[in-house]
Motif scaffolding. Structure first.
Motif, PDB file in Angstrom:
ATOM      1  N   LYS A 241       0.840  -1.200   0.000  1.00 29.36           N
ATOM      2  CA  LYS A 241       0.000   0.000   0.000  1.00 29.36           C
ATOM      3  C   LYS A 241       0.871   1.246   0.000  1.00 29.36           C
ATOM      4  CE  LYS A 241      -3.545   2.480   2.631  1.00 29.36           C
ATOM      5  NZ  LYS A 241      -4.381   2.494   3.865  1.00 29.36           N
ATOM      6  N   VAL A 242       0.566   2.201  -0.889  1.00 29.17           N
ATOM      7  CA  VAL A 242       1.279   3.467  -0.939  1.00 29.17           C
ATOM      8  C   VAL A 242       0.744   4.376   0.164  1.00 29.17           C
ATOM      9  CG1 VAL A 242       1.743   5.531  -2.291  1.00 29.17           C
ATOM     10  CG2 VAL A 242       1.851   3.291  -3.373  1.00 29.17           C
ATOM     11  N   LEU A 243       1.644   4.836   1.025  1.00 32.64           N
ATOM     12  CA  LEU A 243       1.262   5.628   2.187  1.00 32.64           C
ATOM     13  C   LEU A 243       1.439   7.120   1.973  1.00 32.64           C
ATOM     14  CD1 LEU A 243       2.985   3.377   4.863  1.00 32.64           C
ATOM     15  CD2 LEU A 243       0.598   3.300   4.115  1.00 32.64           C
ATOM     16  N   GLY A 244       2.156   7.478   0.906  1.00 32.73           N
ATOM     17  CA  GLY A 244       2.372   8.881   0.625  1.00 32.73           C
ATOM     18  C   GLY A 244       3.456   9.067  -0.409  1.00 32.73           C
ATOM     19  N   ASP A 245       3.649  10.301  -0.831  1.00 36.46           N
ATOM     20  CA  ASP A 245       4.713  10.619  -1.777  1.00 36.46           C
ATOM     21  C   ASP A 245       5.129  12.067  -1.596  1.00 36.46           C
ATOM     22  OD1 ASP A 245       3.443  12.356  -4.217  1.00 36.46           O
ATOM     23  OD2 ASP A 245       1.969  10.929  -3.455  1.00 36.46           O
ATOM     24  N   VAL A 246       6.394  12.328  -1.933  1.00 29.97           N
ATOM     25  CA  VAL A 246       6.979  13.653  -1.784  1.00 29.97           C
ATOM     26  C   VAL A 246       7.705  14.000  -3.082  1.00 29.97           C
ATOM     27  CG1 VAL A 246       8.680  15.025  -0.514  1.00 29.97           C
ATOM     28  CG2 VAL A 246       7.260  13.369   0.708  1.00 29.97           C
ATOM     29  N   ALA A 247       7.523  15.211  -3.576  1.00 30.13           N
ATOM     30  CA  ALA A 247       8.237  15.653  -4.771  1.00 30.13           C
ATOM     31  C   ALA A 247       9.728  15.787  -4.462  1.00 30.13           C
ATOM     32  CB  ALA A 247       7.675  16.988  -5.255  1.00 30.13           C
ATOM     33  N   ILE A 248      10.569  15.361  -5.414  1.00 28.89           N
ATOM     34  CA  ILE A 248      12.018  15.429  -5.245  1.00 28.89           C
ATOM     35  C   ILE A 248      12.656  16.054  -6.480  1.00 28.89           C
ATOM     36  CG2 ILE A 248      12.098  13.451  -3.681  1.00 28.89           C
ATOM     37  CD1 ILE A 248      12.997  11.731  -6.043  1.00 28.89           C
ATOM     38  N   GLY A 249      13.988  16.188  -6.461  1.00 32.95           N
ATOM     39  CA  GLY A 249      14.703  16.776  -7.577  1.00 32.95           C
ATOM     40  C   GLY A 249      14.883  15.814  -8.738  1.00 32.95           C
ATOM     41  N   ALA A 250      15.638  16.258  -9.735  1.00 38.92           N
ATOM     42  CA  ALA A 250      15.854  15.477 -10.948  1.00 38.92           C
ATOM     43  C   ALA A 250      17.053  14.554 -10.794  1.00 38.92           C
ATOM     44  CB  ALA A 250      16.078  16.413 -12.130  1.00 38.92           C
ATOM     45  N   GLY A 251      16.918  13.343 -11.342  1.00 35.67           N
ATOM     46  CA  GLY A 251      18.042  12.421 -11.388  1.00 35.67           C
ATOM     47  C   GLY A 251      18.322  11.704 -10.095  1.00 35.67           C
ATOM     48  N   VAL A 252      17.276  11.319  -9.350  1.00 32.69           N
ATOM     49  CA  VAL A 252      17.486  10.542  -8.134  1.00 32.69           C
ATOM     50  C   VAL A 252      18.169   9.219  -8.480  1.00 32.69           C
ATOM     51  CG1 VAL A 252      15.212   9.410  -8.241  1.00 32.69           C
ATOM     52  CG2 VAL A 252      16.382   9.647  -6.042  1.00 32.69           C
ATOM     53  N   ASP A 253      19.051   8.768  -7.590  1.00 30.31           N
ATOM     54  CA  ASP A 253      19.704   7.478  -7.817  1.00 30.31           C
ATOM     55  C   ASP A 253      19.780   6.634  -6.557  1.00 30.31           C
ATOM     56  OD1 ASP A 253      20.653   5.828  -9.795  1.00 30.31           O
ATOM     57  OD2 ASP A 253      22.744   6.337  -9.477  1.00 30.31           O
ATOM     58  N   ALA A 254      19.578   7.256  -5.386  1.00 32.38           N
ATOM     59  CA  ALA A 254      19.665   6.494  -4.146  1.00 32.38           C
ATOM     60  C   ALA A 254      18.743   7.100  -3.097  1.00 32.38           C
ATOM     61  CB  ALA A 254      21.103   6.456  -3.626  1.00 32.38           C
ATOM     62  N   CYS A 255      18.333   6.235  -2.157  1.00 25.86           N
ATOM     63  CA  CYS A 255      17.524   6.665  -1.024  1.00 25.86           C
ATOM     64  C   CYS A 255      18.148   6.128   0.259  1.00 25.86           C
ATOM     65  CB  CYS A 255      16.084   6.159  -1.149  1.00 25.86           C
ATOM     66  SG  CYS A 255      15.186   6.842  -2.554  1.00 25.86           S
ATOM     67  N   GLY A 256      17.771   6.727   1.372  1.00 22.89           N
ATOM     68  CA  GLY A 256      18.263   6.265   2.658  1.00 22.89           C
ATOM     69  C   GLY A 256      17.224   6.501   3.727  1.00 22.89           C
ATOM     70  N   PHE A 257      17.436   5.858   4.888  1.00 29.18           N
ATOM     71  CA  PHE A 257      16.535   6.054   6.029  1.00 29.18           C
ATOM     72  C   PHE A 257      17.369   6.060   7.297  1.00 29.18           C
ATOM     73  CE2 PHE A 257      14.028   4.417   9.565  1.00 29.18           C
ATOM     74  CZ  PHE A 257      12.956   5.297   9.555  1.00 29.18           C
ATOM     75  N   ASP A 258      17.080   7.019   8.177  1.00 31.60           N
ATOM     76  CA  ASP A 258      17.813   7.115   9.430  1.00 31.60           C
ATOM     77  C   ASP A 258      17.004   7.928  10.428  1.00 31.60           C
ATOM     78  OD1 ASP A 258      20.221   6.812  11.116  1.00 31.60           O
ATOM     79  OD2 ASP A 258      20.444   8.964  10.829  1.00 31.60           O
ATOM     80  N   SER A 259      16.807   7.363  11.608  1.00 36.15           N
ATOM     81  CA  SER A 259      16.193   8.086  12.730  1.00 36.15           C
ATOM     82  C   SER A 259      14.850   8.718  12.376  1.00 36.15           C
ATOM     83  CB  SER A 259      17.158   9.162  13.249  1.00 36.15           C
ATOM     84  OG  SER A 259      18.383   8.585  13.640  1.00 36.15           O
ATOM     85  N   GLY A 260      14.018   7.959  11.677  1.00 28.99           N
ATOM     86  CA  GLY A 260      12.684   8.434  11.347  1.00 28.99           C
ATOM     87  C   GLY A 260      12.592   9.319  10.123  1.00 28.99           C
ATOM     88  N   LEU A 261      13.719   9.578   9.464  1.00 30.11           N
ATOM     89  CA  LEU A 261      13.742  10.445   8.293  1.00 30.11           C
ATOM     90  C   LEU A 261      14.137   9.662   7.048  1.00 30.11           C
ATOM     91  CD1 LEU A 261      15.617  13.483   9.875  1.00 30.11           C
ATOM     92  CD2 LEU A 261      13.148  13.278   9.500  1.00 30.11           C
TER      93      LEU A 261
END
Length: 338
Positions: A241-261
């Motif tokens: 289930k998709v819980l939400g989405d946020v607009a980001i910049g151009a050319g994303v290549d990686a994501c991360g998660f740390d301390s609730g962010l």
């Protein structure tokens, strides 16, 4: 549109959200690394304070505190990522052009050998729950498990798992599930690591062309960096289930998660910091990094985000070109952190 436009400095950044007042990430320092070659995923060894940086034909091992290169592992053709298995005393480097995974010793950094994977070996991680290294192979539309104790000279990888689409990156929940972006299908594939087969495929809409991927194991959240549309999609591991989405910049290549962010690093020189607020996921801050800083690695101990990039100069036909010897790693930290 100039396809390299996203590499140029941005004239205007999105205004910071009021939520950013207590987030306040900033570029704390720049590690001047140097050396030649392109770059891709950065792997952080928090225990030893090291960064593993694939540079196409070689892999640099760098002290995170000083930026000093303490080892340089040669012998690759076009590498992408590094997976570390401390219990086995080994590291594993994916090599897309060679279609293989190179194995090295974590103490001496000497190459031990390699095992055959498949064409376009790319994203690579270690999954402790299955005790396997997994490498996704884009052009071969598969993911391949490798035992950490495989014979590096005469050994073989485990049988490949067909994904039915081009994989880009992957994440493990540590409980028997592997999640893999299928860039050309706008889907996320779910692999059962006990049965070694695909058990589900979930659409990533309203995002598309998913590449970056991170996981919050505790709360069962996936963070999917999408290039078209440009969004960070938040998905539940319970059924997709998709819980939400946020607009980001151009050319994303990686994501991360740390301390609730959640974080999405983009080629255009922006790092989106997202968090949950009242049940919705919002853009808490847009951090200015540098053009080309499209991948990231996070040290969970110091909470520092490391982003490799280089300096650019105008090239042929107006296309930015990397300046020789300018490779660097940006260290982004939250204000007030020691």
């Amino acid at each position: 549109m100039n396809p390299f436009r996203s590499l140029l400095p941005l004239a205007v950044l999105a205004a910071a959200s009021p939520l950013s007042a207590d987030i306040n990430y900033h570029l704390a320092r720049t590690l001047a690394i140097g050396g030649e070659g392109a770059w891709d995923y950065v792997t952080v060894d928090a225990g030893d304070g090291l960064l593993f940086l694939p540079r196409a034909s070689h892999t640099q091992v760098v002290e995170a505190a000083s930026g000093k290169v303490i080892a340089d592992i040669p012998g690759q053709k076009h590498n992408h990522g590094v997976a570390l298995v401390p219990a086995a005393g080994r590291g594993f480097i994916s090599d897309g052009e060679d279609g293989s995974v190179h194995i090295f010793d974590l103490k001496t950094y000497q190459l031990l050998g390699k095992v055959k994977a498949a064409d376009d070996a790319d994203g690579i991680i270690y999954d402790p729950s299955s005790n396997k290294v997994f490498v996704v192979c884009g052009d071969s539309a598969c993911v391949i498990p490798i035992s950490p104790d495989v014979d590096p000279i005469n050994g073989h990888a485990d049988p490949s798992i067909d994904l039915g689409g081009k994989p880009e990156f992957l994440a493990s929940d540590g409980k028997g599930r592997l999640y893999i972006n299928l860039e050309d299908k706008d889907q996320l594939a779910v692999v059962d690591t006990r049965e070694m087969r695909v058990v589900a495929k979930w659409p990533v809409a309203p995002g598309g062309h998913p590449v970056g991927l991170a996981i919050d194991r505790k709360n069962g959240r996936l963070f999917i960096g999408c290039r078209n549309p440009q969004k960070l999609v938040v998905m539940s591991t319970a059924g997709g289930k998709v819980l939400g989405d946020v607009a980001i910049g151009a050319g994303v290549d990686a994501c991360g998660f740390d301390s609730g962010l959640a974080f999405a690093s983009c080629r255009d020189g922006t790092l989106t910091v997202a968090r949950e607020d009242g049940g919705a996921w919002v853009d808490a801050q847009t951090v200015r990094t540098k053009p080309g800083a499209r991948t990231l690695g996070i040290d969970p101990r110091s909470h520092t985000i490391y982003l490799p990039t280089a300096a650019y100069a105008p090239g042929a036909a107006g296309r930015p070109a990397v300046m020789p010897g300018s490779f660097m790693v940006l260290a982004v930290r939250r204000a007030g952190q020691p």
